[in-house]
Design an enzyme around this catalytic site. Structure first.
Site, PDB file in Angstrom:
ATOM      1  N   GLU A 109       0.823  -1.210   0.000  1.00  7.66           N
ATOM      2  CA  GLU A 109       0.000   0.000   0.000  1.00  7.66           C
ATOM      3  C   GLU A 109       0.855   1.257   0.000  1.00  7.66           C
ATOM      4  OE1 GLU A 109      -4.209   0.192   0.811  1.00  7.66           O
ATOM      5  OE2 GLU A 109      -3.026  -0.231  -0.955  1.00  7.66           O
ATOM      6  N   THR A 156      -5.984   8.599  -3.531  1.00  5.81           N
ATOM      7  CA  THR A 156      -5.812   8.535  -2.086  1.00  5.81           C
ATOM      8  C   THR A 156      -4.961   9.705  -1.590  1.00  5.81           C
ATOM      9  OG1 THR A 156      -5.985   6.134  -2.130  1.00  5.81           O
ATOM     10  CG2 THR A 156      -4.991   7.113  -0.178  1.00  5.81           C
TER      11      THR A 156
END
Length: 293
Positions: free
Chosen positions: A120, A168
């Site tokens: 991630e 994000t």
């Protein structure tokens, strides 16, 4: 060769910023790995053209490095990138489970959470676990610096994904750096309500606990039509509505029989804002599963 299906996830769920997550029964990525001397990555499926195949720029590259498990890796994307549905986390979780099995590394699912979280970091810059944890473990998860806890909740959901992108990184830039004591107390109360609702598989409590006065209002501004979609879902029977992860997906908790009407209402509201969208009538589901080896 090992093939793993890894589910999409919804993180935060409103009141649980960077802590709560839930696995979705659909959509999902399918990751296939085969032993090799050098790692190569091939990506097909939804949004494949936007995903780098260089291991250094792909979320699974960090997983390969962490497990010391070079492989030919094929990722069939069912979870659109920049959707707010844990797209990169699904790939990382699927690769972690598949490579762990292929090389017989012997890690538990809980031990694979920080491994997949390193993937991630390639995408978002932060090795957070709120998406990879539910994709690996299934159900509803609570991730903190001390580890992850999970519960096998059974709650129907509708996820509506508009045809717009919110990264994000951009969504993190709008998160307030401070919060008032009143907002903190409200958020803690809502988060506790949601957690109890998950333990009871109670859609009413889960929905009631989704409200968040701090992060969600800021992220909602990045999603064209959000307020109308939120209100339309509630009017159609949703027990709670919030931004899924960083967005732009919008997630609604509901009772089983209301999913179709809620999905239609959310699609209509986005259409009224001239935004194409897709709705998934889904539920909290299981984690990554080995489908072939």
């Amino acid at each position: 060769m090992v093939t793993v299906r890894a589910p999409a996830t919804s993180a935060n769920l409103g009141s649980g910023f960077d802590v709560f997550g839930a696995a979705l029964s659909r959509p999902a990525d399918v990751v296939t790995v085969e032993r090799a001397d050098r790692t190569t990555i091939e990506v097909t499926g939804v949004g494949a053209q936007y995903i780098p195949e260089d291991p250094e720029g792909n979320t699974v590259g960090a997983v390969v490095e962490a497990l010391d498990a070079p492989a030919h890796i094929h990722i069939d994307k069912g979870v659109r990138p920049a959707s707010g549905l844990g797209s990169s986390a699904a790939s990382a979780a699927g690769a972690a489970v598949a490579l762990n099995r292929l090389y017989d590394r012997g890690y538990s699912r809980e031990e694979l959470v920080p491994v997949a979280a390193e993937g991630e970091a390639v995408v978002s810059g932060v090795a957070h676990s709120d998406n990879v944890a539910p994709s690996l473990l299934g159900g509803f998860t609570i991730s903190t610096t001390d580890g992850t806890n999970s519960v096998d909740a059974r709650v129907p959901l509708v996820v509506c994904l508009p045809d717009v992108a919110v990264s994000t990184r951009d969504a993190r830039r709008v998160v307030p750096e401070t919060a008032s004591m009143d907002d903190l107390v409200e958020t803690v109360g809502n988060a506790a309500t949601l957690a109890v609702g998950m333990c009871r598989s109670d859609p009413a409590l889960v929905g009631a606990g989704m409200s968040d006065p701090v992060v969600t209002p800021e992220r909602a501004r990045l999603i064209t039509g959000y307020d109308a979609v939120h209100d339309a879902a509630l009017a159609a029977g949703a027990t709670g509505v919030t931004v899924s992860g960083a967005g732009p997906a919008v997630v609604a908790a509901c009772r089983e029989g209301d999913r179709q009407a809620i999905a239609a209402a959310m699609l209509d509201a986005f259409a009224d804002a001239d935004i194409d969208a897709r709705a998934y009538q889904t539920r909290i589901g299981e984690g990554a599963t080995v489908v072939e080896e």
